[in-house]
Write an enzyme that holds these catalytic residues in place. Structure first.
Site: not given
Length: 318
Positions: A158, A281
């Site tokens: 990430h 998200d």
């Protein structure tokens, strides 16, 4: 029958971990966003229900423990994972989790991954950006990949805020008016796509042929670029590498924060629908737009069901 909806790049914030973040920096996240990051209970569940999300796989927001020194990172990550396990258990099946890893101490990080998977029942781990300026493909981190392969769990790579030298060279001129350029608008993509490229070139997948990597935001643009990268690396002067095939064999990608139908269709054509996982998200992106978008993407019901939950159930053994 409507498919289950699993979202697996959904962030939270542990106040003890956040205590180590730079105050006032781009990762401090004050206001309503901070409230949602810290809420792993009623507010989060209500917003999941309103959007039709059945399960979130929780992961700590960036940079988690990737900028802590090796001595500090180990207890901080371990205690954060223990607290996250309590949240998962209290959710009555609505949450699963990815572990935070103390990557500054790779051996301890591998051990913590094993503990999180075997004792806490986590589904893998998430690592954010560089570890104190070091790329994740560096051989010092390979014990983490070795353990992930042995445990048969993925590592989610990430973004985090780019290296300060990159910030100065690439973005500084425009950050006053466009602070988002540093993060999700472009900086995250450049850094994390570079992480993915470096992992392929490093040989880590030759050493660990069953290693699984997840990348968000529809692959940080790499599916769009795979053919060209592969072609350019076959030119004279380059060591031979099956770049495109390696990426498509070892990477899964999520829809997190990138609800673009043209981009999704590119990813389906390049990666295959079995490699694509639904994500929102949250809370950086609200839940409803992602769920509504998936209702209308031009895919058949079987492929839509795979993206919404089927692929995640197989990859994460849910």
């Amino acid at each position: 029958m409507k498919p289950q909806v699993i979202a697996l790049e959904e962030h939270y914030l542990d106040p003890e971990v956040a205590r180590h973040f730079k105050e006032g920096g781009p990762e401090s996240r004050p206001g309503p966003l901070r409230e949602r990051l810290e809420d792993v209970a009623a507010l989060r569940l209500r917003e999941m229900d309103e959007a039709g999300i059945d399960l979130q796989v929780l992961s700590h927001s960036a940079p988690a423990t990737q900028r802590l020194d090796s001595e500090t990172a180990v207890p901080v990550a371990r205690q954060a994972n223990d607290r996250l396990r309590d949240r998962v258990l209290a959710s009555n099946g609505r949450f699963e989790a990815f572990a935070a890893l103390p990557t500054a101490n790779p051996k301890a990080a591998a051990d913590e991954l094993e503990r999180a998977v075997t004792r806490l029942r986590f589904k893998g781990a998430m690592v954010h950006g560089l570890t104190n300026g070091q790329w994740f493909d560096d051989r010092q981190f390979w014990p983490i990949f070795e353990r992930a392969q042995a445990l048969d769990v993925p590592i989610y790579v990430h973004p985090a805020v780019p290296h300060p030298a990159v910030v100065d060279a690439y973005y500084r001129d425009y950050l006053k008016d466009f602070p988002g350029l540093l993060t999700a608008a472009w900086g995250f993509t450049v850094e994390t796509a570079t992480q993915g490229i470096r992992l392929v070139l490093s040989g880590v997948f030759d050493k660990y042929p069953r290693l699984k990597i997840i990348m968000g935001h529809l692959g940080e643009s790499l599916p769009f670029s795979l053919w060209r990268i592969d072609m350019a690396l076959q030119r004279q002067g380059n060591r031979s590498t099956p770049f495109r095939d390696t990426f498509r064999e070892h990477f899964w990608i999520t829809t997190s924060g990138n609800f673009s139908t043209p981009a999704l269709l590119c990813c389906v054509l390049e990666m295959g629908v079995d490699r694509i996982l639904f994500s929102v998200d949250y809370p950086f992106v609200p839940n409803p737009p992602g769920v509504r978008w998936m209702d209308h993407v031009p895919l058949g019901p079987d492929d839509r069901a795979k993206i919404l939950s089927g692929n995640a159930k197989r990859l994460l053994k849910i």
